[in-house]
Each structure stands twice: as C-alpha cells, then as structure tokens.
Design a protein around this motif. Structure first.
Motif, PDB file in Angstrom:
ATOM      1  N   SER A 128       9.026   3.247   1.079  1.00 34.45           N
ATOM      2  CA  SER A 128       7.993   2.814   0.467  1.00 34.45           C
ATOM      3  C   SER A 128       6.906   3.648   1.171  1.00 34.45           C
ATOM      4  N   ARG A 130       2.690   4.657   1.245  1.00 28.96           N
ATOM      5  CA  ARG A 130       1.555   4.133   0.732  1.00 28.96           C
ATOM      6  C   ARG A 130       0.662   5.266   0.277  1.00 28.96           C
ATOM      7  N   CYS A 131       0.280   5.609  -0.861  1.00 27.73           N
ATOM      8  CA  CYS A 131      -0.840   6.337  -1.285  1.00 27.73           C
ATOM      9  C   CYS A 131      -2.187   5.866  -1.130  1.00 27.73           C
ATOM     10  N   GLN A 132      -2.984   6.870  -0.197  1.00 24.26           N
ATOM     11  CA  GLN A 132      -4.356   6.350   0.002  1.00 24.26           C
ATOM     12  C   GLN A 132      -5.285   6.540  -1.196  1.00 24.26           C
ATOM     13  N   THR A 135      -4.665   3.769  -3.725  1.00 25.21           N
ATOM     14  CA  THR A 135      -5.087   2.619  -3.058  1.00 25.21           C
ATOM     15  C   THR A 135      -6.653   2.387  -3.289  1.00 25.21           C
ATOM     16  N   PRO A 141      -3.387  -2.298  -2.559  1.00 22.05           N
ATOM     17  CA  PRO A 141      -2.150  -1.290  -1.864  1.00 22.05           C
ATOM     18  C   PRO A 141      -1.502  -0.523  -3.235  1.00 22.05           C
ATOM     19  N   TYR A 142      -1.433   0.615  -2.974  1.00 21.09           N
ATOM     20  CA  TYR A 142      -0.415   1.185  -4.013  1.00 21.09           C
ATOM     21  C   TYR A 142       0.765   1.940  -3.045  1.00 21.09           C
ATOM     22  N   GLU A 143       1.881   1.825  -3.505  1.00 27.33           N
ATOM     23  CA  GLU A 143       3.014   2.216  -3.087  1.00 27.33           C
ATOM     24  C   GLU A 143       4.024   2.877  -3.879  1.00 27.33           C
TER      25      GLU A 143
END
Ligand SMILES: [Zn+2]
Ligand SMILES: [Zn+2]
Ligand SMILES: [Zn+2]
Ligand SMILES: [Zn+2]
Ligand SMILES: [Zn+2]
Length: 260
Positions: A128, A130-132, A135, A141-143
């Motif tokens: 998984s 994380r896209c900064q 996010t 938080p977006y993963e």
C-alpha cells in the motif's frame, strides 16, 4: 575530480552575470567566481552548482532542480553542463548516474489511480503506497495498491488488498507449484519445485534432481533449496547430497526483500 576551483570567464557573453550572493552555496564555501544567473533567475557559481547537482544525483535523482526553496524549477542537463563548467570526468559521472537513477525511478514508480501522477515507492516491502498529491488534495491519507493499482482497501501490510482480483502471482506460484522429487537424496518430501530466493526474492525453479543447492542468478548467493539456508550454513551439518539437518522449509508465504 579536479582540485582547481572552476570559475566563470567575465568575457563570456553567453552568461548573464549578476552582483549577488551565490544562491546555491549551501555550505558557505564562498567560491571566488563571479556569479551568473540560471534560467530560473537564481545566482550560482560553477562550483556551487556542481556540488548541488552532485548532491541530487547522490540522492538518487535523475533531474536537476533549483535548490532554492519556493523555486524548484527544473534545469535542463545542457544548462547544468554549461553553467557548472563540467569537466569531461564530471560529465561522464553525471551522465551515467542520471541514466542509472532514471532506470531505478522507473522501476520503482507507478501511476497513481487517483491523480494519474507517477508515484515512487520508497518501501519495497509494502504494497500500500501513499500518494502525497492525493493526500493533500483530499485532506486525508490516500493509499493505492502497488499490485492491482486501485485505491487501497483492507489492512495495511497485507500480501494483497481487498479489491477483487488483487492477487500476487508470485505468491500463488509458490503456493501451487508441484513438488520436486530428489533422486539422490532420500527422505526429502514436500519440497516445492519453485522457491523465492531467501536473499533477493527472485523466483527460481530447481531442475536438478541430485543436488539441493542452487545459485541465484540475480544476487549470486548459493542457497539450499530444501531448508532455504545459505549453502555454507546448510553444509555445516549435512552433506550436499543428504537430507538437511533442519527439516524441509515449508512453502513460502511472503517474498523476501533484498536489502542491498
Ligand atoms: Zn531557482
Ligand atoms: Zn495520487
Ligand atoms: Zn490490490
Ligand atoms: Zn537471489
Ligand atoms: Zn539445506
């Protein structure tokens, strides 16, 4: 590397000279060269520019960006080469490292399903990612899943996410491949014919029915296909044509990550 300090020639009319501080001299080395302006408008000397760009390469970057906060403009390599007065040796180092870093970035980058930007993965053992950008945009938080490239669902650090059809082909192969029957080693039962290299994680099929050792073509480490120990460890307590003193290692359920 030359010990001579590189310096601009004031008669060079292709440069834009400015009377300002050296804005790439982050270590306060106070180079004596006149200052010239980069395309982004910041002032450099050949030495400060060389050092800054060298640092970017050492950090694994393949592109050159201005080091001033709030600028971050990208400089084309031709500009860096000219403005840093790169020597032939420096050029060779810059060009080969840029190519190497670009290849590595490409291997460790995938397109985020949320924003379609390339995201580089830092931790190879975590699916998984994380896209900064997403996010920040979504304010939480977006993963996404490195394997099926959908928004991540389910528990972190799993072998797959909870989206339909998200399976790890490698793990499936390890789970379902046929067993190998050694002709020369008696009493070895239940050894799968495909293993993940314990050092680097490459999938390897064992074809020899006589010897239990195998050399991984990727990391060059010789290991025992039966007990999965490094061969020098395994042969401390049993011969290469005998059953291992520890039992047959069970089918692997995770892929080892290579820590180089
Ligand atoms: Zn700048
Ligand atoms: Zn994104
Ligand atoms: Zn997935
Ligand atoms: Zn290996
Ligand atoms: Zn062994």
């Amino acid at each position: 590397m030359s010990s001579m300090e590189k310096s601009y020639n004031l008669r060079d009319r292709t440069l834009r000279f400015v009377d300002r501080e050296d804005e790439m001299d982050f270590l306060y080395e106070e180079f004596s060269s006149p200052r010239a302006e980069m395309s982004c408008g910041h002032a450099v000397t050949p030495m400060s520019l060389t050092n800054w760009c060298r640092r970017l390469l050492e950090e694994g970057k393949s592109k050159f960006v201005c080091g001033q906060p709030n600028c971050n403009r990208e400089w084309p390599y031709v500009e860096v080469r000219k403005m840093a007065l790169l020597t032939p040796e420096e050029r060779e180092y810059f060009e080969s490292t840029m190519a190497l870093n670009a290849a590595r970035e490409c291997f460790n980058s995938k397109t985020c399903p949320g924003c379609k930007f390339l995201v580089t993965r830092k931790d190879e053992s975590n699916l998984s990612v994380r896209c900064q950008i997403c996010t920040v945009k979504k304010g939480r938080p977006y993963e996404f899943c490195w394997q099926c490239l959908n928004k991540w669902r389910g528990q972190p650090n799993a072998n797959h996410c909870d989206n339909d059809g998200c399976i790890n082909q490698a793990l499936k192969t390890l789970r379902t491949c046929p067993e190998i029957v050694f002709e020369s080693i008696k009493n070895v039962r239940g050894c799968p014919s495909i293993r993940a290299c314990p050092t680097c994680g490459s999938l390897l099929e064992h074809t020899s029915k006589y010897c239990k050792s195998i050399v991984c073509p990727r990391c060059k480490v010789k290991f025992c296909f039966v007990c999965l120990k490094i061969m020098t460890e395994c042969t401390k307590t049993s011969g290469p044509y005998e059953p291992c003193s520890s039992r047959v290692a069970p089918r692997q359920t995770s892929i080892p990550v290579w820590h180089r």
